[in-house]
Each structure stands twice: as structure tokens, then as C-alpha cells.
Design a protein around this motif. Sequence first.
Motif, PDB file in Angstrom:
ATOM      1  N   ASN A   1      23.178 -62.695 -23.824  1.00  0.00           N
ATOM      2  CA  ASN A   1      22.949 -61.299 -24.155  1.00  0.00           C
ATOM      3  C   ASN A   1      22.185 -61.193 -25.473  1.00  0.00           C
ATOM      4  O   ASN A   1      22.622 -61.668 -26.518  1.00  0.00           O
ATOM      5  CB  ASN A   1      24.326 -60.623 -24.262  1.00  0.00           C
ATOM      6  CG  ASN A   1      24.196 -59.144 -24.405  1.00  0.00           C
ATOM      7  OD1 ASN A   1      23.251 -58.664 -25.023  1.00  0.00           O
ATOM      8  ND2 ASN A   1      25.133 -58.415 -23.850  1.00  0.00           N
ATOM      9  N   GLU A   2      21.016 -60.527 -25.418  1.00  0.00           N
ATOM     10  CA  GLU A   2      20.150 -60.445 -26.591  1.00  0.00           C
ATOM     11  C   GLU A   2      20.831 -59.719 -27.751  1.00  0.00           C
ATOM     12  O   GLU A   2      20.752 -60.139 -28.907  1.00  0.00           O
ATOM     13  CB  GLU A   2      18.863 -59.708 -26.202  1.00  0.00           C
ATOM     14  CG  GLU A   2      17.738 -59.935 -27.165  1.00  0.00           C
ATOM     15  CD  GLU A   2      16.433 -59.376 -26.616  1.00  0.00           C
ATOM     16  OE1 GLU A   2      15.811 -58.577 -27.318  1.00  0.00           O
ATOM     17  OE2 GLU A   2      16.082 -59.729 -25.462  1.00  0.00           O
ATOM     18  N   SER A   3      21.562 -58.622 -27.437  1.00  0.00           N
ATOM     19  CA  SER A   3      22.168 -57.857 -28.522  1.00  0.00           C
ATOM     20  C   SER A   3      23.304 -58.649 -29.176  1.00  0.00           C
ATOM     21  O   SER A   3      23.511 -58.548 -30.383  1.00  0.00           O
ATOM     22  CB  SER A   3      22.687 -56.516 -28.000  1.00  0.00           C
ATOM     23  OG  SER A   3      23.714 -56.735 -27.078  1.00  0.00           O
ATOM     24  N   THR A   4      24.033 -59.456 -28.388  1.00  0.00           N
ATOM     25  CA  THR A   4      25.069 -60.318 -28.974  1.00  0.00           C
ATOM     26  C   THR A   4      24.446 -61.280 -29.971  1.00  0.00           C
ATOM     27  O   THR A   4      24.939 -61.464 -31.079  1.00  0.00           O
ATOM     28  CB  THR A   4      25.776 -61.127 -27.873  1.00  0.00           C
ATOM     29  OG1 THR A   4      26.168 -60.252 -26.835  1.00  0.00           O
ATOM     30  CG2 THR A   4      26.969 -61.864 -28.407  1.00  0.00           C
ATOM     31  N   LEU A   5      23.340 -61.887 -29.557  1.00  0.00           N
ATOM     32  CA  LEU A   5      22.676 -62.852 -30.435  1.00  0.00           C
ATOM     33  C   LEU A   5      22.204 -62.182 -31.727  1.00  0.00           C
ATOM     34  O   LEU A   5      22.396 -62.695 -32.821  1.00  0.00           O
ATOM     35  CB  LEU A   5      21.482 -63.484 -29.709  1.00  0.00           C
ATOM     36  CG  LEU A   5      21.847 -64.510 -28.648  1.00  0.00           C
ATOM     37  CD1 LEU A   5      20.660 -64.804 -27.758  1.00  0.00           C
ATOM     38  CD2 LEU A   5      22.337 -65.796 -29.299  1.00  0.00           C
ATOM     39  N   LYS A   6      21.593 -60.981 -31.568  1.00  0.00           N
ATOM     40  CA  LYS A   6      21.089 -60.288 -32.758  1.00  0.00           C
ATOM     41  C   LYS A   6      22.230 -59.864 -33.670  1.00  0.00           C
ATOM     42  O   LYS A   6      22.096 -59.836 -34.890  1.00  0.00           O
ATOM     43  CB  LYS A   6      20.275 -59.063 -32.337  1.00  0.00           C
ATOM     44  CG  LYS A   6      18.886 -59.431 -31.859  1.00  0.00           C
ATOM     45  CD  LYS A   6      18.089 -58.184 -31.543  1.00  0.00           C
ATOM     46  CE  LYS A   6      16.677 -58.551 -31.137  1.00  0.00           C
ATOM     47  NZ  LYS A   6      15.972 -57.402 -30.550  1.00  0.00           N
ATOM     48  N   GLN A   7      23.375 -59.529 -33.035  1.00  0.00           N
ATOM     49  CA  GLN A   7      24.518 -59.063 -33.806  1.00  0.00           C
ATOM     50  C   GLN A   7      25.105 -60.172 -34.681  1.00  0.00           C
ATOM     51  O   GLN A   7      25.510 -59.916 -35.811  1.00  0.00           O
ATOM     52  CB  GLN A   7      25.581 -58.566 -32.813  1.00  0.00           C
ATOM     53  CG  GLN A   7      26.698 -57.779 -33.440  1.00  0.00           C
ATOM     54  CD  GLN A   7      27.742 -57.408 -32.380  1.00  0.00           C
ATOM     55  OE1 GLN A   7      27.603 -57.711 -31.185  1.00  0.00           O
ATOM     56  NE2 GLN A   7      28.790 -56.758 -32.813  1.00  0.00           N
ATOM     57  N   PHE A   8      25.134 -61.405 -34.166  1.00  0.00           N
ATOM     58  CA  PHE A   8      25.865 -62.454 -34.873  1.00  0.00           C
ATOM     59  C   PHE A   8      24.975 -63.483 -35.568  1.00  0.00           C
ATOM     60  O   PHE A   8      25.437 -64.173 -36.456  1.00  0.00           O
ATOM     61  CB  PHE A   8      26.782 -63.195 -33.907  1.00  0.00           C
ATOM     62  CG  PHE A   8      27.900 -62.353 -33.371  1.00  0.00           C
ATOM     63  CD1 PHE A   8      28.866 -61.846 -34.225  1.00  0.00           C
ATOM     64  CD2 PHE A   8      27.971 -62.049 -32.028  1.00  0.00           C
ATOM     65  CE1 PHE A   8      29.895 -61.066 -33.743  1.00  0.00           C
ATOM     66  CE2 PHE A   8      28.997 -61.272 -31.534  1.00  0.00           C
ATOM     67  CZ  PHE A   8      29.956 -60.766 -32.390  1.00  0.00           C
TER      68      PHE A   8
ATOM     69  N   VAL B   1      24.681 -71.100 -42.034  1.00  0.00           N
ATOM     70  CA  VAL B   1      23.775 -70.269 -41.234  1.00  0.00           C
ATOM     71  C   VAL B   1      24.385 -70.043 -39.849  1.00  0.00           C
ATOM     72  O   VAL B   1      25.030 -70.922 -39.291  1.00  0.00           O
ATOM     73  CB  VAL B   1      22.403 -70.958 -41.108  1.00  0.00           C
ATOM     74  CG1 VAL B   1      21.446 -70.100 -40.307  1.00  0.00           C
ATOM     75  CG2 VAL B   1      21.829 -71.210 -42.486  1.00  0.00           C
ATOM     76  N   ASN B   2      24.201 -68.849 -39.318  1.00  0.00           N
ATOM     77  CA  ASN B   2      24.646 -68.574 -37.956  1.00  0.00           C
ATOM     78  C   ASN B   2      23.467 -68.730 -37.005  1.00  0.00           C
ATOM     79  O   ASN B   2      22.465 -68.037 -37.144  1.00  0.00           O
ATOM     80  CB  ASN B   2      25.217 -67.171 -37.859  1.00  0.00           C
ATOM     81  CG  ASN B   2      26.343 -66.980 -38.841  1.00  0.00           C
ATOM     82  OD1 ASN B   2      27.073 -67.913 -39.141  1.00  0.00           O
ATOM     83  ND2 ASN B   2      26.451 -65.784 -39.384  1.00  0.00           N
ATOM     84  N   VAL B   3      23.612 -69.640 -36.075  1.00  0.00           N
ATOM     85  CA  VAL B   3      22.498 -70.008 -35.212  1.00  0.00           C
ATOM     86  C   VAL B   3      22.800 -69.654 -33.761  1.00  0.00           C
ATOM     87  O   VAL B   3      23.900 -69.903 -33.282  1.00  0.00           O
ATOM     88  CB  VAL B   3      22.238 -71.536 -35.271  1.00  0.00           C
ATOM     89  CG1 VAL B   3      20.845 -71.836 -34.765  1.00  0.00           C
ATOM     90  CG2 VAL B   3      22.431 -72.069 -36.661  1.00  0.00           C
ATOM     91  N   GLY B   4      21.826 -69.081 -33.083  1.00  0.00           N
ATOM     92  CA  GLY B   4      21.950 -68.841 -31.654  1.00  0.00           C
ATOM     93  C   GLY B   4      21.135 -69.867 -30.897  1.00  0.00           C
ATOM     94  O   GLY B   4      19.999 -70.149 -31.247  1.00  0.00           O
ATOM     95  N   LEU B   5      21.755 -70.437 -29.824  1.00  0.00           N
ATOM     96  CA  LEU B   5      21.026 -71.376 -28.973  1.00  0.00           C
ATOM     97  C   LEU B   5      20.502 -70.596 -27.787  1.00  0.00           C
ATOM     98  O   LEU B   5      21.284 -69.979 -27.055  1.00  0.00           O
ATOM     99  CB  LEU B   5      21.977 -72.454 -28.454  1.00  0.00           C
ATOM    100  CG  LEU B   5      22.171 -73.735 -29.244  1.00  0.00           C
ATOM    101  CD1 LEU B   5      23.209 -74.597 -28.538  1.00  0.00           C
ATOM    102  CD2 LEU B   5      20.860 -74.483 -29.332  1.00  0.00           C
TER     103      LEU B   5
END
Lengths: 258, 219
Positions: free
Chosen positions: B182-189, B33-37
Motif C-alpha cells: 500500500n503506497e499510503s502505508t509506505l509514505k506514512q511510515f 532510518v525507516n526504509v520501505g522495501l
Amino acid sequence: MTSALRNTLTVWYALILREALDRLFDMRGAWFWLLAEPAMHILFMSFIRVVIRMRTVANADALMWIVVGMLAFFLFRRTAVQVTHAVDSNRAFFAFRQVQPFDPALARAVLEAFLMAIVAIIILVATSFFDRQIIPDDPLLVLAAVLGLWLFGLGYGLVASVLQNLIPEMKHVLKILMMPLYLISGVIIPLSSIPQPYLSWLMYNPIAHALELVRLGYFEHYHTVPGVSMGYVYAWSVASICLGLLLYRRFAIQLTMR
Amino acid sequence: MIEINNVYKRYKTKLGPGPWVLRGITLTIPSKVNVGLIGVNGAGKSTLLRLIGGIDHPNMGSIKRHCRLSWPMGHGGVEPDLTGRQNAKFVCRVHGFGHDLRDRLAFIQDFSELGKAFDDPVRTYSSGMRSRLQFALSLAFDFDIYISDEVTAAGDARFRNKAAQAFKDMIHRAGLIMVAHNESTLKQFCQAGILLHNGQAHWFDAIDDALTAYKDTYS
């Protein structure tokens, strides 16, 4: 070979190569000064002693007496100083989990032993051109004493590096400590010329014992000062390494953090 | 899989122990899973990442890594006095790839686009060159989970696009734990999100839910 051991060995290998690069090619001619520093000391001291004052020290040839003592002392001092700064110089690499604070310390000690072996061979061969016999009478005794001295250098460096990371003022104290060691360990002043009770005070210093033993191994008929003991050298080596390892274990995190 | 069990962390300050940054975090992060902190500045995102990466240790609790985990990408790992090539050699050897140095060095030199500067000391690099080298270094090895702290912000616009593409390819075959503001970076990855708030961690299966909850924490 387990994978943990293999990981550790690859880390040591990588660190030794990296440190060798630093030590030999860090600045222009860095490798030359590695050889030149002890050579200059020997030249200067032996000029004073051999040409101006006397030919023998305690039944040993004065030039060889200085060469052997100086090389052994430099092995200790360089190992100690290099190990002391091992953690500071490799801080960037602690980003890799497999690199632990002890690894660069050991890598530096091994590298220093290797480099000093080369330096010693070159200087001894150069000395042989002055009609001196450079093969020790008892090579095993020389090796045992030199090994003890090297281990003590490693132990001293381990303890010193933790101390100066925890207490910044220790940097100055350690520098002050290193300076007189050169004088009180019998590198240039024969310990046999020092009267009691001061001699027995100086004999608390394990480096003095080790230097006398290296010379005894070199010259069969050398008169060491009384009370010289190999066990005493190794007691200091083992005790300082154990203390150093304990401190590294306890303060590993403080050592790698800024 | 990474098991984080009841982890507490605080830092030492000049006046004794500081406040708790992380207070009893228990999490299981699966491998694929790809997780954003996410969390406000000082919420402990980088701290948690360093603990997961094993370059810092919790005051209490434990972290178990059941997989091959990268070092925190974009942070340290590069010695300024060595050249780019010497650094790359060291990193390859430390990861047990001393036997195929040539291929990996070629990849790192090529991807980082450093050209001749690859043989100059890293301290002479610009910050963009330096982060390009760091990014290329971490791509040269196969890990099960990569951890990254704002790493996609490396270099100029063209390199960022290339990095983002390489990043996407990489996270198709491996997991990722990343910190980004950056919100879009998080959504992208990222698919999932972890929200850090008041020293506690909250897991969200969808990154959008995590971002919504994040906005609630400060509004």
C-alpha cells in the motif's frame, strides 16, 4: 559468562519449559501415560516370565531383570523418538534467530532424561513392595551404562531427524527399525538363551551391550553374555552424536525450511 | 546498521536450483532510518527481509548486523498448540526477559486486547486475533531496528489505527525495514526506499522517488 553463551542458555531454558508443558499436559492425563506405558509393559512381561515360567534369569531375579532392562530401554527409545521429532514440533520458533535446530533436540533429550529418572524411581519404589532390593550393587556402573544409552538415544535422534527431513521415505524405515529393537536388544528375551552364531550378530547392537551392563551393575553375580563392552556403547554414542552434529551443521537450513 | 554484502539467493525446486531471486545485492542500511522495501510480486522483498532477519541464509555473500534486530514481525514465532500466554512467556524467555515476565505479559495481554482468550490455544484464534498477538509480541521488546512484513494490516479498523499509532511511536525511537504494497502505508511510515528489480536493489533517500521509479519498472 559471554553473551553468546548466556543467550544459548536462556534459549535452552525456555525450550525445556515449553517442551515439559507439551509432554506433561498436552492432552488429558498425558503425565499419567508417561508412567503407565512402561509400567504396563513391565507388568505384562513379568507376569508371563515370573508367574508362568521361571524365577531367575542368568542368576538375577526375573522381576528385577525385566524392570531394570525395560526402564533402560524406554530411556533410549523415548529419547530417540522425542529428539527425532524435535525440529518438526518447534518449527514456529525458528523465526527467532537465536533458536537453532540443535536447541530443541537437546532440550528434548534433557527433559526426557529428567522425566525417565522420575518414572524409574516411582516404578522401582513400587517394585520394592514385592520384597525386591532396588539399590544397585554397583551404582556407578549403572549410571555409566545409562548415560551411554541416553547419549546414543540423542545421537540416533539427531541422525534420524535429518534423514527423515531429507528423505521422506525414511519415516517408514525408521518406524520399522524401532519395532524389532525391543525384541533383539534383550529387553524381554534373555540374550544368553540365543545360540551362536546368531548371538554375535545381535551383539553388533549397542543397546544390547548397554542393557547387559545396566543389569551387571544391578546384580553383582549376574552372568552377562560374553563380549559385553562399555567402550562399544560409548563408541556408538560418540560416533552417532558427531555424525548428527555434522548433519545438523550441514543441513541446518533445510531442517528449518518448509 | 546492517551491512549487506554481495548477497545472492535462489531456492531449490523439484527440478534442481531455481532462478536467482537476488543477484549481488550490496547495501548498508543505517539504524535510524525507516526504509520501505518495494517491488513487484516475486521481486524478492520477503526473501531479502528473511535474510536480514537471519532466519534464512544467502547462497553467497554476507549480512552483518551491528545492532539489535527484531524477528520479522507478523511472521511465525507462534506455536498453535500453546496458549497466547505460553507463547508470550516463551518469547520473553528466549529474549532474555525471564526475570520481568509479569510486566511484559501484562503489556502483551493488554495491547493485543485478547482478554480471556489469552489463555486459549492459539489454534482457536481467528486470524485477526492471531496477528494482534504477533503484533503485541514484537512491541514488547526494544530493538534498534524492527523488520516487518505487511504487519500493519492486523485486525479490524479500530485496532489498525491503534497499531499504526504504536508503530509511529516506535519508529521515532528505532529504525524500521518494512514490506508493504500500500503506497499510503509506505509514505506514512518510511523516509527512504529500496526498490527491488530483476534481483538488484536500488536505494532511494526519499520514498517518493522510490515509488516513482517503481512505477516506471512496470509501466
